[in-house]
Design an enzyme around this catalytic site. Structure first.
Site, PDB file in Angstrom:
ATOM      1  N   HIS A   1     -14.921   4.060  -6.466  1.00 18.45           N
ATOM      2  CA  HIS A   1     -14.156   2.943  -5.928  1.00 18.45           C
ATOM      3  C   HIS A   1     -14.982   1.656  -6.067  1.00 18.45           C
ATOM      4  CE1 HIS A   1     -12.077   6.320  -3.843  1.00 18.45           C
ATOM      5  NE2 HIS A   1     -11.039   5.594  -4.183  1.00 18.45           N
TER       6      HIS A   1
ATOM      7  N   LYS B   1      -0.342  13.274  -2.217  1.00 16.60           N
ATOM      8  CA  LYS B   1      -0.591  13.016  -0.785  1.00 16.60           C
ATOM      9  C   LYS B   1       0.721  12.966   0.002  1.00 16.60           C
ATOM     10  CE  LYS B   1      -5.076  12.823  -0.410  1.00 16.60           C
ATOM     11  NZ  LYS B   1      -5.779  13.789   0.442  1.00 16.60           N
TER      12      LYS B   1
ATOM     13  N   TYR C   1      -1.716  10.657  -7.689  1.00 15.98           N
ATOM     14  CA  TYR C   1      -2.470  10.951  -6.454  1.00 15.98           C
ATOM     15  C   TYR C   1      -1.589  10.708  -5.233  1.00 15.98           C
ATOM     16  CZ  TYR C   1      -6.161  10.322  -2.917  1.00 15.98           C
ATOM     17  OH  TYR C   1      -6.954  10.406  -1.793  1.00 15.98           O
TER      18      TYR C   1
ATOM     19  N   SER D   1      -3.725   8.680   2.433  1.00 12.75           N
ATOM     20  CA  SER D   1      -4.354   7.482   1.875  1.00 12.75           C
ATOM     21  C   SER D   1      -3.355   6.330   1.950  1.00 12.75           C
ATOM     22  CB  SER D   1      -4.705   7.757   0.411  1.00 12.75           C
ATOM     23  OG  SER D   1      -4.918   6.558  -0.285  1.00 12.75           O
ATOM     24  N   SER D   2      -3.881   5.110   1.992  1.00 16.21           N
ATOM     25  CA  SER D   2      -2.969   3.952   2.070  1.00 16.21           C
ATOM     26  C   SER D   2      -2.174   3.749   0.770  1.00 16.21           C
ATOM     27  CB  SER D   2      -3.738   2.680   2.413  1.00 16.21           C
ATOM     28  OG  SER D   2      -4.730   2.433   1.454  1.00 16.21           O
ATOM     29  N   CYS D   3      -2.573   4.431  -0.322  1.00 21.08           N
ATOM     30  CA  CYS D   3      -1.837   4.263  -1.582  1.00 21.08           C
ATOM     31  C   CYS D   3      -0.508   5.025  -1.589  1.00 21.08           C
ATOM     32  CB  CYS D   3      -2.680   4.639  -2.786  1.00 21.08           C
ATOM     33  SG  CYS D   3      -2.992   6.381  -2.894  1.00 21.08           S
TER      34      CYS D   3
HETATM   35  O1  GFB Z   1     -11.521   0.670  -5.333  1.00 25.50           O
HETATM   36  P1  GFB Z   1     -10.613   0.705  -6.507  1.00 25.50           P
HETATM   37  O2  GFB Z   1     -11.075   1.465  -7.676  1.00 25.50           O
HETATM   38  O3  GFB Z   1      -9.236   1.324  -6.111  1.00 25.50           O
HETATM   39  O4  GFB Z   1     -10.330  -0.805  -6.984  1.00 25.50           O
HETATM   40  P2  GFB Z   1      -7.790   0.883  -5.568  1.00 25.50           P
HETATM   41  C1  GFB Z   1     -10.005  -1.821  -6.104  1.00 25.50           C
HETATM   42  C2  GFB Z   1      -9.982  -3.152  -6.861  1.00 25.50           C
HETATM   43  O5  GFB Z   1     -11.305  -3.511  -7.231  1.00 25.50           O
HETATM   44  C3  GFB Z   1      -9.141  -3.171  -8.140  1.00 25.50           C
HETATM   45  C4  GFB Z   1     -11.333  -3.911  -8.594  1.00 25.50           C
HETATM   46  O6  GFB Z   1      -8.460  -4.394  -8.221  1.00 25.50           O
HETATM   47  C5  GFB Z   1     -10.215  -3.085  -9.229  1.00 25.50           C
HETATM   48  O7  GFB Z   1      -9.810  -3.639 -10.470  1.00 25.50           O
HETATM   49  N1  GFB Z   1     -12.671  -3.705  -9.161  1.00 25.50           N
HETATM   50  C6  GFB Z   1     -13.521  -4.695  -9.568  1.00 25.50           C
HETATM   51  C7  GFB Z   1     -13.294  -2.526  -9.388  1.00 25.50           C
HETATM   52  N2  GFB Z   1     -14.632  -4.187 -10.098  1.00 25.50           N
HETATM   53  C8  GFB Z   1     -14.533  -2.830  -9.994  1.00 25.50           C
HETATM   54  C9  GFB Z   1     -15.404  -1.760 -10.352  1.00 25.50           C
HETATM   55  O8  GFB Z   1     -16.499  -1.942 -10.887  1.00 25.50           O
HETATM   56  N3  GFB Z   1     -14.965  -0.501 -10.065  1.00 25.50           N
HETATM   57  C10 GFB Z   1     -13.755  -0.267  -9.459  1.00 25.50           C
HETATM   58  N4  GFB Z   1     -13.409   1.001  -9.197  1.00 25.50           N
HETATM   59  N5  GFB Z   1     -12.895  -1.260  -9.143  1.00 25.50           N
HETATM   60  C11 GFB Z   1      -7.633   3.436  -5.325  1.00 25.50           C
HETATM   61  C12 GFB Z   1      -6.611   4.436  -5.756  1.00 25.50           C
HETATM   62  O9  GFB Z   1      -7.056   2.252  -5.641  1.00 25.50           O
HETATM   63  O10 GFB Z   1      -7.904   3.413  -3.943  1.00 25.50           O
HETATM   64  C13 GFB Z   1      -6.708   5.701  -5.050  1.00 25.50           C
HETATM   65  O11 GFB Z   1      -6.659   4.532  -7.152  1.00 25.50           O
HETATM   66  C14 GFB Z   1      -6.971   5.567  -3.576  1.00 25.50           C
HETATM   67  O12 GFB Z   1      -5.541   6.424  -5.268  1.00 25.50           O
HETATM   68  C15 GFB Z   1      -8.085   4.614  -3.316  1.00 25.50           C
HETATM   69  O13 GFB Z   1      -5.820   5.161  -2.889  1.00 25.50           O
HETATM   70  C16 GFB Z   1      -8.317   4.390  -1.835  1.00 25.50           C
HETATM   71  O14 GFB Z   1      -7.859   0.401  -4.160  1.00 25.50           O
HETATM   72  O15 GFB Z   1      -7.111  -0.042  -6.527  1.00 25.50           O
END
Ligand code: GFB
Length: 315
Positions: A180, A141, A137, A108-110
């Site tokens: 996500h 990875k 996580y 993953s890119s994280c």
């Molecule tokens: O997709 P996301 O949950 O994961 O959040 P990450 C990306 C951005 O979207 C963050 C915002 O800045 C969130 O605060 N966001 C806005 C939201 N509204 C929402 C919402 O309703 N739901 C969610 N989920 N986010 C994950 C990692 O990080 O990405 C994992 O935690 C993994 O480890 C994955 O790498 C690909 O991109 O921040």
């Protein structure tokens, strides 16, 4: 990979695993091996050992993992590190023990440092600290990558590791808490439209950027790399373009047809501000993505509406 070779897709019900199975079938592969988590708990060492000894797959797409969005990662770090370490330890080790010809491990890119220079090249791995919201996580990875490299170095295994950017598409998880951002916003805008709500709440400031790649593109890249890449060094999978969360929200709002306002809740975490992958290495091998974000959102929205009753019944 011949059409009759036995190919095990671990995690075939997940976003990428299901896309890989669709692609393999469309390419004429007839010997695809899958197991649901109820049939085979990949965290269980004995079960995985028996499964590999009996089935003897020749190729393995290692797409099984516990995944989730920012909230899930932050709330359940113990599960994210334990489940992922267990799953990958068992599968990678048994792939070695049973002479698997080639294994592709999905990272993953994280895994890259929180403040890595952008766009992120593969060499930035382990050069600085990780993003705290998904450290557990990411550490799991990174351990998977290092394990593939160690098995290559010591045993000569052809185990490769690929690093996809943020993925989305049909078969995604649309849970409002654990998912996500892209599937979460599709659901939020859809429900707001149905309820004639005045606004939709977006977590964070809307300022972070993410690179969103459609799962069918990710599957195509994995299939390509399974056939054309044999190096232990990691390789990025992305399409080289990112959007802010605010821009993403506006695109989803338009696709869904919601006419109200957006509200940004800055009490929720932003996470990493940017994680755009440099995909020069992948492009130079001859592969590039083909599904643009607009088309991908439309396709994912159709998938969501077709499953809407299922999601609301789980509410
Ligand atoms: O997709 P996301 O949950 O994961 O959040 P990450 C990306 C951005 O979207 C963050 C915002 O800045 C969130 O605060 N966001 C806005 C939201 N509204 C929402 C919402 O309703 N739901 C969610 N989920 N986010 C994950 C990692 O990080 O990405 C994992 O935690 C993994 O480890 C994955 O790498 C690909 O991109 O921040």
């Amino acid at each position: 990979m011949n059409n009759t070779d036995k190919i095990y897709v671990a995690g075939h019900n997940g976003l990428v695993g299901s896309a890989i199975v669709r692609l393999l079938k469309s390419k004429g592969h007839t010997n695809i091996l899958t197991r649901t988590s109820a049939e085979l708990d990949l965290r269980n060492q004995v079960s995985v050992k028996e499964f590999f000894a009996k089935e003897k797959p020749q190729y393995v797409f290692m797409a099984a993992a516990k995944v989730g969005g920012i909230w899930a990662n932050k709330t359940y770090p113990a599960e994210f590190i334990f489940d992922n370490l267990s799953i990958q330890n068992n599968v990678i080790h048994e792939a070695y023990k049973n002479g698997v010809t080639k294994l592709l491990f999905l990272g993953s890119s994280c895994i890259y440092p929180k403040n890595a220079p952008q766009p992120i090249i593969e060499d930035y791995l382990l050069t600085d600290s990780l993003e705290p919201t998904n450290e557990a996580y990411a550490i799991a990875k990174i351990a998977g990558i290092k394990m593939c490299q160690a098995y290559h170095q010591q045993y000569g295994c052809n185990f490769i590791s690929v690093m996809p950017t943020n993925l989305y598409g049909p078969g995604d998880n649309y849970d409002l808490q654990k998912s996500h951002v892209l599937p979460a916003l599709i659901r939020k805008f859809h429900e707001a439209k149905m309820n004639n709500d005045e606004h939709v709440t977006i977590w964070g400031t809307g300022k972070p950027s993410r690179e969103f790649l459609h799962a069918d593109d990710a599957a195509a890249a994995c299939y390509f790399l399974m056939q054309n890449y044999d190096q232990p060094e990691i390789i990025n999978i992305g399409w080289g373009k990112d959007d802010t969360i605010a821009e993403l929200a506006l695109q989803i709002k338009e696709t869904v047809g919601f006419t109200g306002k957006l509200i940004f809740d800055d009490t929720k975490p932003d996470g990493t501000m940017r994680k755009l992958l440099n995909v020069d290495k992948l492009n130079a091998l001859g592969w590039s993505a083909s599904i643009n974000l607009k088309e991908g959102i439309q396709n994912t929205y159709q998938d969501f509406t077709s499953k809407y009753d299922y999601y609301t019944s789980k509410k």
